[in-house]
Design a protein around this motif. Structure first.
Motif, PDB file in Angstrom:
ATOM      1  N   HIS A   6       1.388 -17.458  40.381  1.00  0.00           N
ATOM      2  CA  HIS A   6       0.842 -16.772  41.551  1.00  0.00           C
ATOM      3  C   HIS A   6      -0.444 -17.456  42.018  1.00  0.00           C
ATOM      4  O   HIS A   6      -0.661 -17.621  43.215  1.00  0.00           O
ATOM      5  CB  HIS A   6       0.551 -15.303  41.215  1.00  0.00           C
ATOM      6  CG  HIS A   6       1.769 -14.522  40.875  1.00  0.00           C
ATOM      7  ND1 HIS A   6       1.714 -13.236  40.343  1.00  0.00           N
ATOM      8  CD2 HIS A   6       3.087 -14.817  40.987  1.00  0.00           C
ATOM      9  CE1 HIS A   6       2.939 -12.798  40.144  1.00  0.00           C
ATOM     10  NE2 HIS A   6       3.788 -13.744  40.517  1.00  0.00           N
ATOM     11  N   LYS A  36       0.149 -20.545  44.001  1.00  0.00           N
ATOM     12  CA  LYS A  36       0.730 -20.322  45.324  1.00  0.00           C
ATOM     13  C   LYS A  36      -0.184 -19.508  46.238  1.00  0.00           C
ATOM     14  O   LYS A  36       0.137 -19.263  47.398  1.00  0.00           O
ATOM     15  CB  LYS A  36       2.065 -19.588  45.165  1.00  0.00           C
ATOM     16  CG  LYS A  36       2.938 -19.592  46.403  1.00  0.00           C
ATOM     17  CD  LYS A  36       4.271 -18.909  46.137  1.00  0.00           C
ATOM     18  CE  LYS A  36       5.133 -18.915  47.394  1.00  0.00           C
ATOM     19  NZ  LYS A  36       6.426 -18.226  47.182  1.00  0.00           N
ATOM     20  N   ARG A  52      -1.268 -20.923  49.840  1.00  0.00           N
ATOM     21  CA  ARG A  52      -0.106 -21.037  50.726  1.00  0.00           C
ATOM     22  C   ARG A  52       0.368 -19.659  51.166  1.00  0.00           C
ATOM     23  O   ARG A  52       0.722 -19.441  52.325  1.00  0.00           O
ATOM     24  CB  ARG A  52       1.027 -21.773  50.022  1.00  0.00           C
ATOM     25  CG  ARG A  52       2.278 -21.890  50.875  1.00  0.00           C
ATOM     26  CD  ARG A  52       3.415 -22.527  50.109  1.00  0.00           C
ATOM     27  NE  ARG A  52       4.641 -22.530  50.893  1.00  0.00           N
ATOM     28  CZ  ARG A  52       5.834 -22.881  50.417  1.00  0.00           C
ATOM     29  NH1 ARG A  52       5.941 -23.277  49.162  1.00  0.00           N
ATOM     30  NH2 ARG A  52       6.896 -22.844  51.191  1.00  0.00           N
ATOM     31  N   ALA A  53       0.355 -18.700  50.241  1.00  0.00           N
ATOM     32  CA  ALA A  53       0.833 -17.352  50.561  1.00  0.00           C
ATOM     33  C   ALA A  53      -0.047 -16.681  51.608  1.00  0.00           C
ATOM     34  O   ALA A  53       0.441 -15.930  52.457  1.00  0.00           O
ATOM     35  CB  ALA A  53       0.890 -16.500  49.300  1.00  0.00           C
ATOM     36  N   ASP A  59       6.440 -17.371  54.151  1.00  0.00           N
ATOM     37  CA  ASP A  59       6.634 -17.094  52.728  1.00  0.00           C
ATOM     38  C   ASP A  59       5.341 -16.578  52.125  1.00  0.00           C
ATOM     39  O   ASP A  59       4.588 -17.308  51.486  1.00  0.00           O
ATOM     40  CB  ASP A  59       7.099 -18.350  51.994  1.00  0.00           C
ATOM     41  CG  ASP A  59       7.403 -18.088  50.526  1.00  0.00           C
ATOM     42  OD1 ASP A  59       7.487 -16.905  50.141  1.00  0.00           O
ATOM     43  OD2 ASP A  59       7.563 -19.062  49.766  1.00  0.00           O
ATOM     44  N   PHE A 101       4.348 -14.685  49.411  1.00  0.00           N
ATOM     45  CA  PHE A 101       4.834 -14.167  48.127  1.00  0.00           C
ATOM     46  C   PHE A 101       6.179 -13.455  48.308  1.00  0.00           C
ATOM     47  O   PHE A 101       6.380 -12.325  47.863  1.00  0.00           O
ATOM     48  CB  PHE A 101       3.809 -13.232  47.485  1.00  0.00           C
ATOM     49  CG  PHE A 101       2.674 -13.950  46.814  1.00  0.00           C
ATOM     50  CD1 PHE A 101       2.906 -14.851  45.784  1.00  0.00           C
ATOM     51  CD2 PHE A 101       1.367 -13.732  47.207  1.00  0.00           C
ATOM     52  CE1 PHE A 101       1.860 -15.526  45.164  1.00  0.00           C
ATOM     53  CE2 PHE A 101       0.304 -14.398  46.592  1.00  0.00           C
ATOM     54  CZ  PHE A 101       0.553 -15.297  45.562  1.00  0.00           C
TER      55      PHE A 101
END
Length: 248
Positions: free
Chosen positions: A150, A153, A156-157, A163, A165
């Motif tokens: 997590h 990412k 980016r989330a 996208d 999560f």
């Protein structure tokens, strides 16, 4: 300006006010007349589970509170109460869109939106999104920090609406984007932070601000964090009172 302050689960109004003491003191420096209404909720929890029936019952409590009080300008909510308020706003926008928002701005600390609520509103929730939330709960239940996957990412989330999560936010209608100024605060060491990212993604990107502190699932108390949070509250107040905002 009158602000409703709602504590998290297994807390009470007195404890929440104590945790916010440094922040509230900082707000006194703003050139704004602010009053804060800290209230206790039944049984120190808004709901026991995240299922739709349980959450909707909690919404009835909140609606009665709003009906019997003078109008609130804003809401400051932590953890489970942020989930309560955000889901209440989404249902209201979807089913009672002719009604004005109950708040002009919102500040959410360690907030989230129950995925079962999103499913009930017709939002496509992927298995990945369910898995992210399940893993986050597992990490917290074991007293661990965020999942490394997590954390990797996270950036980016926050910025990729395709996208977030596991949620594709570009597929959502305008009625399922919260359209009041919002401030989102969470800790980088909070295993539950993906839920906060989900909530931020469900808000209008042009009238939201995000602050990530170095703590966990908690109210930030560091001097720099408190100063930044106060400035974000000031921003949300000014943005909420901008004449064009009432036309949105």
């Amino acid at each position: 300006m009158k602000i409703l302050c709602l504590h998290g689960d297994d807390q009470n109004a007195k404890k929440f006010q104590s945790e916010l003491a440094t922040f509230l003191s900082k707000l006194k420096e703003l050139d704004v007349d602010l009053s804060f209404d800290f209230i206790d909720v039944p049984r120190h929890k808004f709901y026991e589970t995240g299922d739709v029936k349980d959450v909707r019952t909690a919404h009835e409590w909140l609606e009665k509170k709003l009906d019997h009080e003078n109008p609130y300008d804003g809401v400051l909510a932590f953890s489970q109460s942020a989930a309560l308020v955000s889901s209440f706003l989404l249902y209201r926008q979807w089913y009672d869109h002719e009604l004005p928002p109950p708040f002009r701005f919102a500040i959410w600390i360690s907030g989230n939106v129950p995925l079962e609520v999103l499913k009930d509103l017709g939002v496509p929730v992927s298995k990945e999104a369910d898995g992210v939330v399940a893993q986050a709960r597992l990490q917290r239940g074991q007293g661990l920090g965020p999942s490394p996957a997590h954390t990797a990412k996270a950036r980016r989330a926050v910025w990729n609406s395709d996208d977030c999560f596991g949620l594709n936010l570009n597929r959502l209608p305008l009625e399922l984007k919260i359209r009041i100024p919002t401030v989102h605060v969470w800790g980088e060491k909070d295993p539950m932070f993906p839920g906060s990212v989900h909530l931020a993604g469900l808000c209008d990107p042009y009238i939201k601000k995000i602050h990530v502190h170095q703590g966990a699932h908690e109210v930030p108390r560091d001097g720099k964090d408190v100063t930044e949070l106060a400035s974000l509250v000031e921003w949300s107040i000014h943005r909420a009172t901008w004449p064009g905002q009432t036309q949105l």
